[in-house]
Design a protein around this motif. Sequence first.
Motif, mmCIF file in Angstrom:
data_model
loop_
_atom_site.group_PDB
_atom_site.id
_atom_site.type_symbol
_atom_site.label_atom_id
_atom_site.label_comp_id
_atom_site.label_asym_id
_atom_site.label_seq_id
_atom_site.Cartn_x
_atom_site.Cartn_y
_atom_site.Cartn_z
ATOM 1 N N PHE A 49 0.839 -1.204 0.000
ATOM 2 C CA PHE A 49 0.000 0.000 0.000
ATOM 3 C C PHE A 49 0.873 1.253 0.000
ATOM 4 O O PHE A 49 0.606 2.207 -0.734
ATOM 5 N N TRP A 50 1.928 1.246 0.806
ATOM 6 C CA TRP A 50 2.817 2.409 0.898
ATOM 7 C C TRP A 50 3.439 2.711 -0.467
ATOM 8 O O TRP A 50 3.446 3.862 -0.910
ATOM 9 N N VAL A 51 3.958 1.675 -1.123
ATOM 10 C CA VAL A 51 4.594 1.860 -2.431
ATOM 11 C C VAL A 51 3.590 2.409 -3.442
ATOM 12 O O VAL A 51 3.852 3.399 -4.129
ATOM 13 N N ASN A 52 2.434 1.790 -3.539
ATOM 14 C CA ASN A 52 1.444 2.232 -4.519
ATOM 15 C C ASN A 52 0.891 3.613 -4.201
ATOM 16 O O ASN A 52 0.575 4.382 -5.119
ATOM 17 N N GLU A 56 0.983 6.762 -6.778
ATOM 18 C CA GLU A 56 -0.245 7.494 -7.116
ATOM 19 C C GLU A 56 -0.096 8.983 -6.826
ATOM 20 O O GLU A 56 -0.519 9.823 -7.624
ATOM 21 N N TYR A 57 0.509 9.344 -5.694
ATOM 22 C CA TYR A 57 0.732 10.760 -5.366
ATOM 23 C C TYR A 57 1.587 11.438 -6.428
ATOM 24 O O TYR A 57 1.347 12.585 -6.795
ATOM 25 N N GLY A 62 2.136 15.086 -8.674
ATOM 26 C CA GLY A 62 3.532 15.454 -8.863
ATOM 27 C C GLY A 62 4.337 15.465 -7.574
ATOM 28 O O GLY A 62 5.403 16.051 -7.499
ATOM 29 N N ARG A 63 3.812 14.806 -6.545
ATOM 30 C CA ARG A 63 4.482 14.779 -5.245
ATOM 31 C C ARG A 63 5.720 13.898 -5.302
ATOM 32 O O ARG A 63 5.666 12.763 -5.732
#
Length: 82
Positions: A49-52, A56-57, A62-63
């Motif tokens: 979840f953290w990686v995805n 996505e951000y 553009g984060r």
Amino acid sequence: MDYGGIMKETPSKINRKFWDIVFGKLKKLGTAIEMFKGGEMSIDDPEYFWVNDRIEYYETNGRLLTKEEMKMANEMWKKYGA
């Protein structure tokens, strides 16, 4: 934006090519986590979840990654042999 007739432009200081490579590696890391944990892995798996979430951000806002996030990704990279 017009400030009393003076236009101010700020060139982007983001190295887009570098960050595209970094996030490409994050995508590979997500796949490596899936393969390592197998078909029984929950979509809510914290590492996956953290990686995805970071991918996505980046793609939607553009984060970029912080220094700490890059360290965390490197640790997962080592763990999952991506």
